[in-house]
Design a protein around this motif. Structure first.
Motif, PDB file in Angstrom:
ATOM      1  N   ASN A   1       0.551  -0.717   0.082  1.00  0.00           N
ATOM      2  CA  ASN A   1       0.086  -0.506   0.439  1.00  0.00           C
ATOM      3  C   ASN A   1       0.841   1.173   0.261  1.00  0.00           C
ATOM      4  OD1 ASN A   1      -1.175   2.579   0.788  1.00  0.00           O
ATOM      5  ND2 ASN A   1      -3.131   0.559   1.575  1.00  0.00           N
ATOM      6  N   SER A   2       0.891   1.930  -1.408  1.00  0.00           N
ATOM      7  CA  SER A   2       1.197   3.086  -0.590  1.00  0.00           C
ATOM      8  C   SER A   2       1.324   4.684  -0.779  1.00  0.00           C
ATOM      9  CB  SER A   2       2.227   3.051  -3.154  1.00  0.00           C
ATOM     10  OG  SER A   2       1.037   3.485  -3.421  1.00  0.00           O
ATOM     11  N   SER A   3      -0.276   4.898  -0.512  1.00  0.00           N
ATOM     12  CA  SER A   3      -1.155   5.608  -0.049  1.00  0.00           C
ATOM     13  C   SER A   3      -0.324   5.743   1.633  1.00  0.00           C
ATOM     14  CB  SER A   3      -2.134   5.535  -0.361  1.00  0.00           C
ATOM     15  OG  SER A   3      -3.435   4.446   1.082  1.00  0.00           O
ATOM     16  N   GLY A   4      -0.069   4.596   2.280  1.00  0.00           N
ATOM     17  CA  GLY A   4      -0.026   4.913   3.629  1.00  0.00           C
ATOM     18  C   GLY A   4      -0.984   4.828   4.168  1.00  0.00           C
ATOM     19  N   GLU A   5      -2.005   4.565   4.053  1.00  0.00           N
ATOM     20  CA  GLU A   5      -3.988   5.036   4.798  1.00  0.00           C
ATOM     21  C   GLU A   5      -3.763   3.701   4.879  1.00  0.00           C
ATOM     22  OE1 GLU A   5      -8.063   6.465   2.876  1.00  0.00           O
ATOM     23  OE2 GLU A   5      -5.829   6.772   2.003  1.00  0.00           O
ATOM     24  N   TRP A   6      -4.332   3.792   6.081  1.00  0.00           N
ATOM     25  CA  TRP A   6      -4.462   2.487   7.467  1.00  0.00           C
ATOM     26  C   TRP A   6      -6.199   2.054   7.111  1.00  0.00           C
ATOM     27  CZ3 TRP A   6      -1.983   2.811  12.955  1.00  0.00           C
ATOM     28  CH2 TRP A   6      -0.451   2.944  12.992  1.00  0.00           C
ATOM     29  N   MET A   7      -6.189   1.012   7.605  1.00  0.00           N
ATOM     30  CA  MET A   7      -7.386   0.457   7.452  1.00  0.00           C
ATOM     31  C   MET A   7      -8.184   0.107   8.983  1.00  0.00           C
ATOM     32  SD  MET A   7      -6.337  -1.808   4.749  1.00  0.00           S
ATOM     33  CE  MET A   7      -4.648  -1.663   5.358  1.00  0.00           C
ATOM     34  N   SER A   8      -9.688  -0.437   8.461  1.00  0.00           N
ATOM     35  CA  SER A   8      -9.778  -0.565   9.912  1.00  0.00           C
ATOM     36  C   SER A   8     -10.585  -2.101  10.144  1.00  0.00           C
ATOM     37  CB  SER A   8     -11.638   0.196   9.734  1.00  0.00           C
ATOM     38  OG  SER A   8     -12.101  -0.147   9.543  1.00  0.00           O
ATOM     39  N   PRO A   9     -11.083  -2.575  11.843  1.00  0.00           N
ATOM     40  CA  PRO A   9     -11.179  -4.596  11.400  1.00  0.00           C
ATOM     41  C   PRO A   9     -12.372  -4.147  10.200  1.00  0.00           C
ATOM     42  CG  PRO A   9     -10.469  -2.917  13.500  1.00  0.00           C
ATOM     43  CD  PRO A   9     -10.597  -1.963  12.649  1.00  0.00           C
ATOM     44  N   TYR A  10     -13.352  -2.983  10.316  1.00  0.00           N
ATOM     45  CA  TYR A  10     -14.944  -3.178   8.937  1.00  0.00           C
ATOM     46  C   TYR A  10     -13.858  -3.888   7.814  1.00  0.00           C
ATOM     47  CZ  TYR A  10     -18.349  -1.897   6.963  1.00  0.00           C
ATOM     48  OH  TYR A  10     -18.870  -1.477   5.829  1.00  0.00           O
ATOM     49  N   ASP A  11     -13.437  -3.263   7.674  1.00  0.00           N
ATOM     50  CA  ASP A  11     -12.705  -3.048   5.952  1.00  0.00           C
ATOM     51  C   ASP A  11     -12.094  -4.909   6.023  1.00  0.00           C
ATOM     52  OD1 ASP A  11     -12.416  -0.643   5.752  1.00  0.00           O
ATOM     53  OD2 ASP A  11     -10.561  -0.163   6.166  1.00  0.00           O
ATOM     54  N   PHE A  12     -11.665  -5.603   7.200  1.00  0.00           N
ATOM     55  CA  PHE A  12     -11.292  -6.360   6.836  1.00  0.00           C
ATOM     56  C   PHE A  12     -12.077  -7.710   6.985  1.00  0.00           C
ATOM     57  CE2 PHE A  12      -7.159  -4.679   8.108  1.00  0.00           C
ATOM     58  CZ  PHE A  12      -6.413  -5.221   6.933  1.00  0.00           C
ATOM     59  N   ILE A  13     -13.101  -7.109   7.556  1.00  0.00           N
ATOM     60  CA  ILE A  13     -13.946  -8.258   8.442  1.00  0.00           C
ATOM     61  C   ILE A  13     -15.339  -8.395   7.054  1.00  0.00           C
ATOM     62  CG2 ILE A  13     -15.885  -8.858  10.864  1.00  0.00           C
ATOM     63  CD1 ILE A  13     -13.733  -7.671  11.967  1.00  0.00           C
ATOM     64  N   LEU A  14     -15.685  -7.500   7.094  1.00  0.00           N
ATOM     65  CA  LEU A  14     -16.504  -7.088   6.619  1.00  0.00           C
ATOM     66  C   LEU A  14     -16.788  -6.908   4.883  1.00  0.00           C
ATOM     67  CD1 LEU A  14     -19.204  -5.422   8.639  1.00  0.00           C
ATOM     68  CD2 LEU A  14     -19.852  -7.474   7.509  1.00  0.00           C
ATOM     69  N   THR A  15     -15.192  -6.389   4.618  1.00  0.00           N
ATOM     70  CA  THR A  15     -15.239  -6.606   2.947  1.00  0.00           C
ATOM     71  C   THR A  15     -14.229  -7.679   2.635  1.00  0.00           C
ATOM     72  OG1 THR A  15     -13.194  -4.962   3.346  1.00  0.00           O
ATOM     73  CG2 THR A  15     -15.498  -4.204   2.544  1.00  0.00           C
ATOM     74  N   GLY A  16     -13.750  -8.407   3.592  1.00  0.00           N
ATOM     75  CA  GLY A  16     -12.952  -9.590   3.484  1.00  0.00           C
ATOM     76  C   GLY A  16     -11.930  -8.965   2.175  1.00  0.00           C
ATOM     77  N   LEU A  17     -11.046  -7.999   3.023  1.00  0.00           N
ATOM     78  CA  LEU A  17      -9.090  -8.039   2.501  1.00  0.00           C
ATOM     79  C   LEU A  17      -8.958  -8.672   2.945  1.00  0.00           C
ATOM     80  CD1 LEU A  17      -8.843  -3.954   3.107  1.00  0.00           C
ATOM     81  CD2 LEU A  17      -9.003  -4.941   0.764  1.00  0.00           C
ATOM     82  N   PRO A  18      -7.908  -8.986   1.714  1.00  0.00           N
ATOM     83  CA  PRO A  18      -7.226 -10.371   2.340  1.00  0.00           C
ATOM     84  C   PRO A  18      -6.018  -9.861   3.512  1.00  0.00           C
ATOM     85  CG  PRO A  18      -5.824  -9.616   0.451  1.00  0.00           C
ATOM     86  CD  PRO A  18      -7.276  -9.214   0.354  1.00  0.00           C
ATOM     87  N   MET A  19      -5.324 -10.793   4.542  1.00  0.00           N
ATOM     88  CA  MET A  19      -4.358  -9.982   5.550  1.00  0.00           C
ATOM     89  C   MET A  19      -3.395 -10.342   5.595  1.00  0.00           C
ATOM     90  SD  MET A  19      -6.311 -10.313   9.132  1.00  0.00           S
ATOM     91  CE  MET A  19      -8.026 -10.906   8.630  1.00  0.00           C
ATOM     92  N   ASN A  20      -1.887  -9.817   5.772  1.00  0.00           N
ATOM     93  CA  ASN A  20      -0.897 -11.032   5.765  1.00  0.00           C
ATOM     94  C   ASN A  20      -0.995 -10.835   7.604  1.00  0.00           C
ATOM     95  OD1 ASN A  20       0.079  -8.658   7.413  1.00  0.00           O
ATOM     96  ND2 ASN A  20       0.957  -7.305   5.725  1.00  0.00           N
ATOM     97  N   GLN A  21       0.594 -11.466   7.980  1.00  0.00           N
ATOM     98  CA  GLN A  21       0.266 -12.081   9.059  1.00  0.00           C
ATOM     99  C   GLN A  21       0.510 -11.019  10.120  1.00  0.00           C
ATOM    100  OE1 GLN A  21       4.369 -13.747   9.461  1.00  0.00           O
ATOM    101  NE2 GLN A  21       5.410 -12.269   8.605  1.00  0.00           N
ATOM    102  N   TYR A  22       0.886  -9.886  10.315  1.00  0.00           N
ATOM    103  CA  TYR A  22       1.189  -8.996  10.799  1.00  0.00           C
ATOM    104  C   TYR A  22      -0.035  -8.509  12.310  1.00  0.00           C
ATOM    105  CZ  TYR A  22       5.441  -9.259   9.266  1.00  0.00           C
ATOM    106  OH  TYR A  22       6.849  -9.476   8.937  1.00  0.00           O
ATOM    107  N   GLN A  23      -1.586  -8.069  10.552  1.00  0.00           N
ATOM    108  CA  GLN A  23      -2.181  -7.838  10.822  1.00  0.00           C
ATOM    109  C   GLN A  23      -3.143  -8.607  11.077  1.00  0.00           C
ATOM    110  OE1 GLN A  23      -2.673  -6.958   6.697  1.00  0.00           O
ATOM    111  NE2 GLN A  23      -2.072  -4.604   6.773  1.00  0.00           N
ATOM    112  N   GLU A  24      -3.021 -10.028  10.647  1.00  0.00           N
ATOM    113  CA  GLU A  24      -4.136 -10.962  11.383  1.00  0.00           C
ATOM    114  C   GLU A  24      -3.590 -11.308  13.208  1.00  0.00           C
ATOM    115  OE1 GLU A  24      -3.160 -14.635   9.091  1.00  0.00           O
ATOM    116  OE2 GLU A  24      -4.716 -15.803  10.574  1.00  0.00           O
ATOM    117  N   LYS A  25      -2.535 -11.037  13.362  1.00  0.00           N
ATOM    118  CA  LYS A  25      -1.709 -10.996  14.949  1.00  0.00           C
ATOM    119  C   LYS A  25      -2.937 -10.015  15.584  1.00  0.00           C
ATOM    120  CE  LYS A  25       2.089 -11.942  17.011  1.00  0.00           C
ATOM    121  NZ  LYS A  25       4.050 -11.363  16.826  1.00  0.00           N
ATOM    122  N   LEU A  26      -2.158  -8.805  15.233  1.00  0.00           N
ATOM    123  CA  LEU A  26      -2.661  -7.619  15.439  1.00  0.00           C
ATOM    124  C   LEU A  26      -4.819  -7.364  16.109  1.00  0.00           C
ATOM    125  CD1 LEU A  26      -1.309  -4.859  16.257  1.00  0.00           C
ATOM    126  CD2 LEU A  26      -2.384  -3.746  14.430  1.00  0.00           C
TER     127      LEU A  26
END
Lengths: 376, 543
Positions: B166-191
């Motif tokens: 991600n080049s824009s430097g924009e962070w994501m919310s839990p909502y982005d992952f849980i409801l829109t099903g964005l893929p996660m990397n291992q760090y994000q998953e742990k967090l």
């Protein structure tokens, strides 16, 4: 005969300085307030960059330039006073020399510097600077084999009522109207046959000028004679005209262009890429930058121009000033300045602060004591 | 003085103590308004926008507690009367009942707003300068309601740093992952996993689970590659929010003033010493607050109007202490305590607009000349105002006790000295401003209102100094001029924004204009009053 000593004593007196400063305060104060109504540029021209201005329409009062010139003379002559050159006044002498340098530098800048805009789209290149305020009228000859021939009429020639006789083409141009800000509307009824070109179908209507001069779209209405019956007539032109008027003079095909006054540079700049970065998740720009090729003698050199990091080349300086968002490509706006006096503020500020520091170091401890020594 | 040195030593130790408690839920990073801030700041600013205060004192809840409760129990959170609406027109337009409490819940407001969507859309399309107060407030309320809803289902909480791509430097919310099903990397998953663990622990009120989850969360954060935040900095900010150094500093200034007044009435030496100690502690805390803000944002002390207020008052405090050091008769404490308190109040009213650590537009971002220019010119404002205060004292003294010549003369010498110092900073700061302008957009001087404002201060000081030297002005006239110079400073500092032209005009509201006019009127009355009163009194004797 006037006593030279008396004269120097008078013009170098701190009283003269005090009163000029009072007047300068008045000008700066009202000139700043006026910016709210007439805009920065108009107020600057009227109050600050003028020798005099008319108060309430009839009373001439000294403008910023005269005031600062008097100040400079006063300051310079005060340095010739004998009782100034004493060791304990060292700081004061240095401060005044620095101040004098600052004023002289200001004078050089006001007289000799030039500034404008360079507007380049991505993938395009430019070798000229557009003036912020002055306009010019170009006649472009398109009948030459492998080049375009430009004939340029400068801003002073384009005043209302001016007549230009141009023998080379055998024509005479009368400026009917030069309007600061215009809008273009379609004609309702058919035009008189004297109107040629786009004026045949449209009219140029004056519009309330914007406070920011650069927001205005100037327009020009002029009459051409001496080209032959068919093409003689009244023509119009305005800034940013997409389809120019064309006409024949002596068998050659010309078109007109009413544009910001151009200054050509001995090199060209090509915009490769324009980038802007936002603070994440907001609409606030964090930075913007232009990646350009500086082309001189056909040899390109890569340069990155960004906010606070201008390109300086051959006495010109190019600053990232603004940009235009296009549909398919972006356009960068580089503010371009040529200024011979730009080192003066740097030098004089160092000199003045050294002088003031010396003066303060000598005198401050004395001034801050509760009881002054003389009262003991 | 030995006691004072010891005291200062302890004070310095106290302020330099690092924050020692562990990683708390308040400290977790959130990206909001373009910067990464601790959850505590995020919660405080949103509560401030909705409720008008930074905590719920009635329920004894901190802002973060309120936020957590809302996330864990949105059903009840929506019933909580959290929206403070003080405009009866807004309430009436939403067909709601006007109460003296001014507090409404999400469930009260949201359905009513939906009914007014056509009106809201039309307001939204207007340019913001054409909107009326009512329209602005209604629009703000509707945005707050939307924001509240986004917070309640975690959409507005940008808690998760982006992956490498991600080049824009924009962070994501839990909502982005849980409801829109964005893929996660291992760090994000742990967090995300440890966040879930924390929330379920909090719901079950299991202290141990929460502690462990937070520890995991911290470790997960630390393991992120190329992270743009420091956990230490986040903690510092949370600590600063909690302690509120400027409030304590204000307390110290007020105490210093009260004790000084007592010492003038009863005249024992130890009272004035205590008074100095309070003033010094206030100043140290004040300065420490400024340093902390610099460390958190990694930028020079002054880049917004709010910061200029805090910094100017700090400069005045330093000058007051120096004056007191030389005079030792309480005048320095007197000026410092009064101006320090007034400026803290002005600062608090600015802080109530929201996040005081906002991001800056491109041209104001990170530049050496800008930093030195703004810092110097702000010091110039401070020194000029200090000279103005001493000038007031001189006029007051010459009214109260016109025959105490040595004292009058010594105050005048102080005034003249401080004026020279002020001239140094304003002159140098103004030229530096020109140099910055030359560096950044190619012109040294453009007669922009802010530049003219700074120039006016310099010219006024030059005028007074030369009038004094040439004998046009005597001591009293010099003091009058420097007292009135306060008006020039106020106009250059705040008034320029009234004109709304040029590059320097940042946010501004009508309240400031009113206060500015009141200040000018008061200063005119005080200065001319103090100057003319003794002259009018003595006149009848002559005739």
């Amino acid at each position: 005969m006037i006593d030279i000593k008396q004269l120097i004593k008078f013009i170098s007196s701190p009283k003269v300085f005090s009163y000029t400063v009072v007047w300068l305060i008045v000008i700066v104060f009202f000139g700043t307030i006026a910016q709210k109504d007439v805009g920065l540029y108009a107020s600057q021209v009227k109050y600050f960059s003028s020798y005099y201005f008319l108060f309430a329409g009839f009373l001439p009062l000294p403008g910023g330039r005269i005031t600062i010139i008097i100040m400079t003379v006063n300051l310079a002559s005060s340095l010739f006073k004998k009782n100034l050159w004493k060791m304990k006044k060292l700081g004061i002498i240095i401060v005044h020399i620095g101040g004098l340098l600052l004023l002289i530098g200001g004078g050089i800048t006001a007289k000799f510097s030039a500034e404008g805009n360079m507007v380049i789209g991505e993938g395009e290149s430019s070798d000229h600077v557009d003036d912020y305020h002055d306009m010019e009228l170009a006649f472009v000859n398109t009948s030459l084999e492998d080049s375009l021939e430009y004939t340029i009429f400068d801003a002073p020639l384009l005043g209302e009522g001016k007549r230009i006789k141009y023998d080379k083409l055998g024509i005479q141009i009368d400026i009917i109207d030069h309007i600061k800000n215009v809008r273009i509307e379609s004609r309702i009824s058919p035009a008189d046959s004297i109107y040629k070109g786009f004026l045949n179908d449209f009219v140029i209507i004056p519009k309330q000028p914007d406070k920011e001069n650069t927001q205005n779209r100037p327009g020009l209405i002029f009459k051409i004679e001496g080209t032959g019956k068919e093409t003689d007539g009244i023509y119009g032109a305005f800034l940013g005209q997409r389809v120019p008027d064309t006409f024949e003079i002596g068998g050659e095909l010309f078109f007109t262009e009413f544009r910001r006054k151009r200054t050509y540079l001995p090199f060209a700049i090509e915009l490769l890429d324009f980038k802007k970065v936002m603070h994440p998740g907001t609409n606030v720009a964090k930075s913007f930058s232009s990646e350009v090729n500086l082309i001189e003698n056909k040899i390109p050199r890569r340069v990155l121009i960004q906010m606070n990091e201008p390109l300086r080349h051959r006495g010109y300086t190019f600053y990232q000033a603004s940009f235009v968002d296009g549909l398919d490509k972006e356009t960068t706006v580089l503010a371009t300045v040529k200024n011979y006096g730009r080192m003066f503020p740097y030098i004089s500020s160092i000199i003045m602060s050294i002088g003031l520091l010396i003066h303060l170091l000598i005198n401050l401890p004395k001034m801050l004591k509760k009881r002054s020594p003389s009262s003991k | 003085m030995n006691l004072l040195t010891k005291y200062l030593f302890y004070l310095l130790i106290f302020t330099s103590v690092q924050v020692t408690y562990g990683f708390e839920i308040e400290d977790i990073p959130v990206q909001d308004e373009g910067r990464i801030k601790p959850l505590d700041t995020f919660a405080r600013n949103h509560l401030l926008a909705f409720y008008g205060k930074r905590s719920l004192k009635d329920l004894d809840l901190t802002a973060t507690d309120w936020l957590m409760n809302l996330i864990l129990d949105p059903h009840n959170g929506r019933k909580q009367k959290i929206f403070n609406v003080r405009n009866p027109d807004v309430i009436a337009s939403l067909l709601m009942e006007w109460t003296t409490e001014h507090k409404y819940s999400f469930n009260d407001i949201a359905p009513m707003l939906t009914g007014q969507s056509a009106m809201l859309a039309s307001i939204d399309q207007k340019p913001s300068k054409d909107r009326t107060v009512f329209e602005k407030q209604l629009l703000e309320l509707s945005r707050n309601i939307l924001r509240f809803e986004e917070i309640s289902y975690l959409k507005a909480l940008k808690l998760i740093p982006p992956g490498n791509d991600n080049s824009s430097g924009e962070w994501m919310s839990p909502y982005d992952f849980i409801l829109t099903g964005l893929p996660m990397n291992q760090y994000q998953e742990k967090l995300l996993g440890s966040l879930q663990a924390y929330l379920s622990g909090r719901l079950a009120k299991e202290e141990h689970t929460m502690q462990k989850a937070l520890l995991d969360y911290e470790n997960a954060l630390m393991s992120f590659p190329n992270k743009e935040f420091e956990i230490d900095t986040l903690r510092k900010e949370t600590w600063m929010n909690k302690v509120n150094l400027f409030y304590i500093s204000l307390g110290c200034y007020i105490m210093a003033f009260i004790i000084l007044a007592l010492s003038w009435m009863t005249q024992p030496l130890w009272l004035s010493r205590i008074s100095i100690a309070f003033l010094i502690s206030g100043t140290v805390l004040h300065g420490y607050g400024i340093i902390l803000r610099m460390l958190i944002m990694g930028r020079p002390p002054v880049s917004t109007l709010y910061e200029s207020i805090i910094f100017v008052s700090f400069i005045i405090m330093i000058f007051s202490l120096i004056l007191e050091y030389f005079r030792r008769d309480g005048l320095g404490i007197f000026i410092g305590a009064i101006t320090g308190s007034i400026f803290h109040y002005i600062g608090f009213s600015y802080a109530s607009d929201g996040d005081t650590l906002g991001m800056l537009v491109a041209v104001l971002n990170s530049n050496f000349w800008l930093a030195t220019h703004v810092t110097t010119i702000t010091m110039g404002y401070g020194a000029s105002l200090m000279a103005g205060c001493v000038a007031h004292l001189y006029l007051l003294q010459s009214l109260r006790n016109p025959h105490d010549e040595p004292r009058l003369k010594s105050i005048f010498n102080n005034l003249y000295g401080i004026t020279l110092v002020a001239l140094f900073f304003t002159l140098f700061g103004t030229i530096l401003g020109g140099i910055w302008a030359d560096q950044s957009w190619g012109r040294f001087w453009g007669w922009d209102p802010k530049e003219n404002g700074a120039l006016l201060i310099v010219l006024c000081q030059l005028m007074m100094i030369h009038m004094r030297l040439s004998g046009i002005a005597k001591r009293a006239e010099f003091a009058l001029g420097m007292g009135l110079n306060n008006i020039t400073v106020a106009l250059a500092w705040f008034g320029v924004n009234l004109l709304q032209v040029g590059l320097h005009s940042y946010g501004f509201d009508d309240g400031v204009a009113r206060n500015l006019f009141i200040f000018i009127a008061v200063e005119l009355v005080i200065c001319f009053g103090l100057y003319f009163w003794p002259r009018l009194k003595t006149k009848p004797k002559v005739t």
